[in-house]
Design an enzyme around this catalytic site. Structure first.
Site, PDB file in Angstrom:
ATOM      1  N   THR A 163     -10.361  -4.299  89.746  1.00 58.39           N
ATOM      2  CA  THR A 163     -10.833  -4.670  88.408  1.00 58.39           C
ATOM      3  C   THR A 163      -9.763  -4.309  87.400  1.00 58.39           C
ATOM      4  O   THR A 163      -8.883  -3.499  87.690  1.00 58.39           O
ATOM      5  CB  THR A 163     -12.124  -3.892  88.043  1.00 58.39           C
ATOM      6  OG1 THR A 163     -12.639  -4.386  86.802  1.00 58.39           O
ATOM      7  CG2 THR A 163     -11.871  -2.409  87.877  1.00 58.39           C
ATOM      8  N   ASP A 196     -19.273  -7.555  92.254  1.00 56.12           N
ATOM      9  CA  ASP A 196     -19.652  -8.819  91.634  1.00 56.12           C
ATOM     10  C   ASP A 196     -21.117  -8.718  91.250  1.00 56.12           C
ATOM     11  O   ASP A 196     -21.909  -8.121  91.979  1.00 56.12           O
ATOM     12  CB  ASP A 196     -19.424  -9.998  92.582  1.00 56.12           C
ATOM     13  CG  ASP A 196     -19.302 -11.308  91.817  1.00 56.12           C
ATOM     14  OD1 ASP A 196     -18.913 -11.279  90.633  1.00 56.12           O
ATOM     15  OD2 ASP A 196     -19.589 -12.374  92.398  1.00 56.12           O
ATOM     16  N   ASP A 198     -28.150  -9.357  78.351  1.00 59.42           N
ATOM     17  CA  ASP A 198     -28.969  -8.200  77.960  1.00 59.42           C
ATOM     18  C   ASP A 198     -30.050  -8.503  76.912  1.00 59.42           C
ATOM     19  O   ASP A 198     -31.176  -8.009  77.041  1.00 59.42           O
ATOM     20  CB  ASP A 198     -28.079  -7.055  77.436  1.00 59.42           C
ATOM     21  CG  ASP A 198     -27.456  -6.259  78.583  1.00 59.42           C
ATOM     22  OD1 ASP A 198     -27.878  -6.445  79.731  1.00 59.42           O
ATOM     23  OD2 ASP A 198     -26.553  -5.448  78.308  1.00 59.42           O
TER      24      ASP A 198
END
Ligand code: IMP
Length: 193
Positions: free
Chosen positions: A9, A70, A153
């Protein structure tokens, strides 16, 4: 002695967060820190596949212990979509607003709004491959609520809560989130090594 572990990452926030939970038995390195500056194509049809593909890609080049993650939002009435396409559901880019609009549009008139976030972590350690997954169930509400967090979210209401992920303080979300659960499994495993 600390062992080096590559996290596939460039999200330093994620890296620091996981490093602080692991402690000092493993030292995490980001892709940038090992000099890898390309994009790894995420072409697999599943979250597991993409996490494995990223970890394998780095292992093939560097031959070092590594892991990749992922994450996707899986909506029951949409047959698990956006799933592996969560980041690029509405457009090629990471357009969070357009992604939410598309999901809300596709759920118009549907009674079943059940959904879950799922994170898969693939680890290659000493030549063996392991996967860990974390999931949190909830529902997609009809309008955005809250301004914290990112991605989906504002429309995700976790089961048992009256606040969306975007209305929760980050510390609260981090206790119950899909990512936290998967990371805890990874960390538990690494601590046993
Ligand atoms: P990634 O695999 O962590 O990059 O996540 C892929 C996509 O899933 C992101 O671009 C977001 O759209 C979505 N996503 C992942 N984690 C979350 C989360 O905690 N909240 C909301 N959306 C998320």
């Amino acid at each position: 002695m600390s062992r080096e572990l590559i996290f596939a990452t460039n999200n330093l926030h994620k890296l620091e967060e996981i490093q602080s939970i692991i402690g000092d038995s493993f030292v995490l390195k980001s892709l940038q820190q090992i000099g890898f500056n390309e994009d790894i194509p995420e072409t697999a049809p599943t979250l597991e596949g993409n996490a494995l593909l990223k970890a394998q890609h780095i292992f093939n080049i560097y031959g070092k212990n590594c892991f990749a993650d992922d994450t996707g939002l899986e909506i029951e009435a949409l047959d698990g979509r956006p799933g592996v396409f969560s980041a690029r559901y509405a457009t090629d880019g990471h357009d969070f607003e357009a992604n939410i609009d598309k999901v809300l549009y596709e759920l118009t008139g549907k009674e079943n709004r059940k959904a879950r976030f799922r994170t898969v972590i693939a680890l290659i350690l000493d030549g063996s491959t392991y996967t860990f997954d974390g999931r949190v169930s909830g529902e997609i509400i009809t309008e955005r609520r809250g301004s914290a967090g990112f991605g989906y979210d504002p429309v995700f209401l976790p089961d048992g809560y009256s606040f969306t992920f975007a209305e929760m303080p980050l510390e609260e979300k981090n206790k119950i989130s899909h990512r936290a659960l998967a990371v805890n499994k990874l960390v538990g495993f690494l601590k046993s090594k």
